[in-house]
Design a protein around this motif. Structure first.
Motif, PDB file in Angstrom:
ATOM      1  N   MET A 104       0.143 -45.655   1.834  1.00  0.00           N
ATOM      2  CA  MET A 104       0.860 -44.563   1.189  1.00  0.00           C
ATOM      3  C   MET A 104      -0.159 -43.802   0.332  1.00  0.00           C
ATOM      4  O   MET A 104      -0.868 -44.386  -0.460  1.00  0.00           O
ATOM      5  N   ALA A 126       3.013 -35.568   2.863  1.00  0.00           N
ATOM      6  CA  ALA A 126       4.349 -36.164   2.978  1.00  0.00           C
ATOM      7  C   ALA A 126       4.935 -35.964   4.377  1.00  0.00           C
ATOM      8  O   ALA A 126       5.796 -36.729   4.799  1.00  0.00           O
ATOM      9  N   GLU A 183       4.748 -41.378   3.686  1.00  0.00           N
ATOM     10  CA  GLU A 183       5.321 -41.340   2.354  1.00  0.00           C
ATOM     11  C   GLU A 183       4.207 -41.081   1.341  1.00  0.00           C
ATOM     12  O   GLU A 183       3.082 -41.528   1.514  1.00  0.00           O
ATOM     13  N   VAL A 235       8.703 -41.057  -4.849  1.00  0.00           N
ATOM     14  CA  VAL A 235       8.186 -41.074  -3.492  1.00  0.00           C
ATOM     15  C   VAL A 235       8.741 -39.852  -2.780  1.00  0.00           C
ATOM     16  O   VAL A 235       9.937 -39.565  -2.859  1.00  0.00           O
ATOM     17  N   MET A 264       9.023 -38.058   0.984  1.00  0.00           N
ATOM     18  CA  MET A 264       8.904 -38.356   2.411  1.00  0.00           C
ATOM     19  C   MET A 264       9.528 -37.227   3.212  1.00  0.00           C
ATOM     20  O   MET A 264      10.271 -36.408   2.676  1.00  0.00           O
ATOM     21  N   ARG A 286      12.008 -39.045   8.163  1.00  0.00           N
ATOM     22  CA  ARG A 286      11.859 -40.425   7.697  1.00  0.00           C
ATOM     23  C   ARG A 286      13.081 -40.845   6.880  1.00  0.00           C
ATOM     24  O   ARG A 286      13.609 -41.936   7.042  1.00  0.00           O
TER      25      ARG A 286
END
Length: 80
Positions: A1, A20, A24, A36, A38, A42
């Motif tokens: 990540m 992104a 993530e 986070v 994403m 996702r």
């Protein structure tokens, strides 16, 4: 990540969003993980999978739930 600071998010939004789209991305404040980001795809896969964690779209939250989340975020920022 991949990891970006909140300052990076503000100053390099395009780079953060491009990252992104691939994976993530963790956003940190004062060196601590806070958020986070994403891709929508996702996010949808996580929802469809029935993952035990909960994720919500902003527009799906009740005003009460949104207020609780905002209060929790504000409280966590006091610790910094």
């Amino acid at each position: 990540m991949r990891e970006y600071s909140a300052t990076d998010l503000a100053n390099k939004t395009g780079d953060v969003l491009a990252a992104a789209a691939r994976e993530e991305v963790e956003i940190t404040r004062h060196g601590k993980p806070r958020y986070v980001i994403m891709s929508h795809e996702r996010f949808e896969r996580l929802i469809a999978r029935g993952d035990t964690r909960q994720a919500f779209r902003n527009e799906d939250l009740s005003e009460e739930a949104a207020a609780e989340i905002i209060a929790a975020l504000e409280e966590s920022l006091k610790d910094e």
